[in-house]
Design an enzyme around this catalytic site. Structure first.
Site, PDB file in Angstrom:
ATOM      1  N   GLU A 122      29.323  16.298 -59.111  1.00 48.66           N
ATOM      2  CA  GLU A 122      30.068  15.418 -58.661  1.00 48.66           C
ATOM      3  C   GLU A 122      31.097  15.724 -57.875  1.00 48.66           C
ATOM      4  OE1 GLU A 122      31.442  12.019 -61.350  1.00 48.66           O
ATOM      5  OE2 GLU A 122      29.251  11.681 -61.817  1.00 48.66           O
ATOM      6  N   ARG A 160      35.792  20.059 -62.774  1.00 50.34           N
ATOM      7  CA  ARG A 160      34.880  19.215 -62.176  1.00 50.34           C
ATOM      8  C   ARG A 160      33.242  19.747 -62.246  1.00 50.34           C
ATOM      9  NH1 ARG A 160      35.960  15.266 -62.594  1.00 50.34           N
ATOM     10  NH2 ARG A 160      37.517  14.966 -60.885  1.00 50.34           N
ATOM     11  N   ARG A 203      42.476  21.631 -60.570  1.00 45.42           N
ATOM     12  CA  ARG A 203      41.134  21.735 -60.291  1.00 45.42           C
ATOM     13  C   ARG A 203      40.594  23.228 -60.561  1.00 45.42           C
ATOM     14  NH1 ARG A 203      38.177  18.114 -57.271  1.00 45.42           N
ATOM     15  NH2 ARG A 203      36.587  19.757 -57.358  1.00 45.42           N
ATOM     16  N   ARG A 248      43.980   4.958 -50.678  1.00 42.86           N
ATOM     17  CA  ARG A 248      45.080   5.652 -51.346  1.00 42.86           C
ATOM     18  C   ARG A 248      46.404   5.335 -51.258  1.00 42.86           C
ATOM     19  NH1 ARG A 248      42.205  10.268 -52.740  1.00 42.86           N
ATOM     20  NH2 ARG A 248      40.136  10.687 -51.615  1.00 42.86           N
ATOM     21  N   HIS A 272      32.295   9.972 -59.617  1.00 44.75           N
ATOM     22  CA  HIS A 272      32.451  10.053 -58.550  1.00 44.75           C
ATOM     23  C   HIS A 272      31.157  10.202 -57.468  1.00 44.75           C
ATOM     24  CE1 HIS A 272      35.468  12.327 -60.952  1.00 44.75           C
ATOM     25  NE2 HIS A 272      36.210  12.272 -59.948  1.00 44.75           N
ATOM     26  N   LYS A 300      38.278   6.045 -64.231  1.00 45.72           N
ATOM     27  CA  LYS A 300      38.293   6.405 -62.621  1.00 45.72           C
ATOM     28  C   LYS A 300      36.746   6.255 -61.938  1.00 45.72           C
ATOM     29  CE  LYS A 300      39.122  10.792 -59.939  1.00 45.72           C
ATOM     30  NZ  LYS A 300      39.432  12.039 -60.095  1.00 45.72           N
TER      31      LYS A 300
END
Length: 257
Positions: free
Chosen positions: A91, A87, A53, A218, A148, A175
């Site tokens: 989001e 990212r 990330r 998860r 997201h 996703k």
């Protein structure tokens, strides 16, 4: 037996969409030293994938420095597959990075050969997505198209349509992540995932419900058609992630070792 993807995505020997959902650990360090320390620690936990990330990295806008750090990271992690994610702030991005910088950075890392997958949000403009999709195809990088929502869980129809949009927009993986307000919202996401897996979505799916209520997704999301789950190695990258040791123990009960 869990529901597998019709189309499999294989990166460095890891099969996404196959008989087992894969575990990914995020790297979110804010300095060069912290990123490399995380890489060294996380690779010893033997995750199926790692995700950098880079929006958490203080020097993210220095593209030459970011590419240098990526190369050093690759030396440390060896053949562990790597997802690269810058990212967008709307989001869940850790810092605000301009569109042009994100576009240049994403394009540049794909040319290095040091990443295997790249995560791009569907909320970006069509030109942005088209440029990066073409670059991914040229570079042999697999494209994750994602959505997201950190405020709520949309309807089952909306979730299904976003997964379908990710596929039709050229994503190798679709996703979807959303924040539940109750356990009913978690069921909405899991049901939409199962429906998508059994109907229109042929590519691998990554679907998760965030926060404490969503932690079950998860662990058990793979039973409904989700092909990657994110765990905590050193730091979480989203609410509701479970430490990898505990996640592995639970998954062994559901999916077998």
């Amino acid at each position: 037996m869990r529901q597998q993807s019709e189309v499999l995505v294989t990166v460095r020997g890891a099969v996404i969409g196959g008989p087992q959902p894969l575990i990914c650990l995020p790297l979110v360090g804010d300095t060069r030293d912290k990123v490399l320390e995380e890489a060294e620690a996380l690779v010893t936990l033997q995750p199926d994938l790692l995700e950098w990330r880079i929006d958490g990295y203080n020097d993210v806008e220095n593209i030459a420095e970011s590419l240098s750090l990526l190369k050093e990271m690759r030396t440390i992690i060896g053949d562990t597959p790597l997802i690269f994610t810058c990212r967008i702030d709307r989001e869940g991005g850790i810092r605000k990075i301009s569109r042009d910088t994100r576009l240049e950075l994403n394009s540049a890392v794909m040319e290095t050969g040091d990443i295997d997958l790249i995560d791009v949000e569907l909320c970006n403009d069509r030109e942005f997505i088209d440029i990066l999709r073409a670059q991914a195809q040229t570079s042999g990088v697999k494209l994750i198209l994602s959505y997201h929502n950190f405020a709520e869980t949309p309807s089952e129809h909306f979730i299904y349509s976003k997964l379908f949009e990710a596929q039709t927009s050229g994503g190798d993986i679709a996703k979807f992540a959303a924040m539940p307000k109750n356990y009913g919202d978690v069921l909405t996401l899991l049901n939409a995932t199962q429906k998508a897996r059994n109907e229109a979505i042929k590519v691998p799916i990554v679907a998760m419900s965030m926060g404490p209520e969503g932690a079950v997704s998860r662990l058990a999301g793979g039973l409904f058609g989700s092909d990657i789950t994110f765990a905590i190695g050193m730091q979480a990258s989203a609410p509701g992630q479970i430490p990898i040791k505990e996640l592995r123990s639970g998954m062994a009960l559901l999916y077998g070792s």
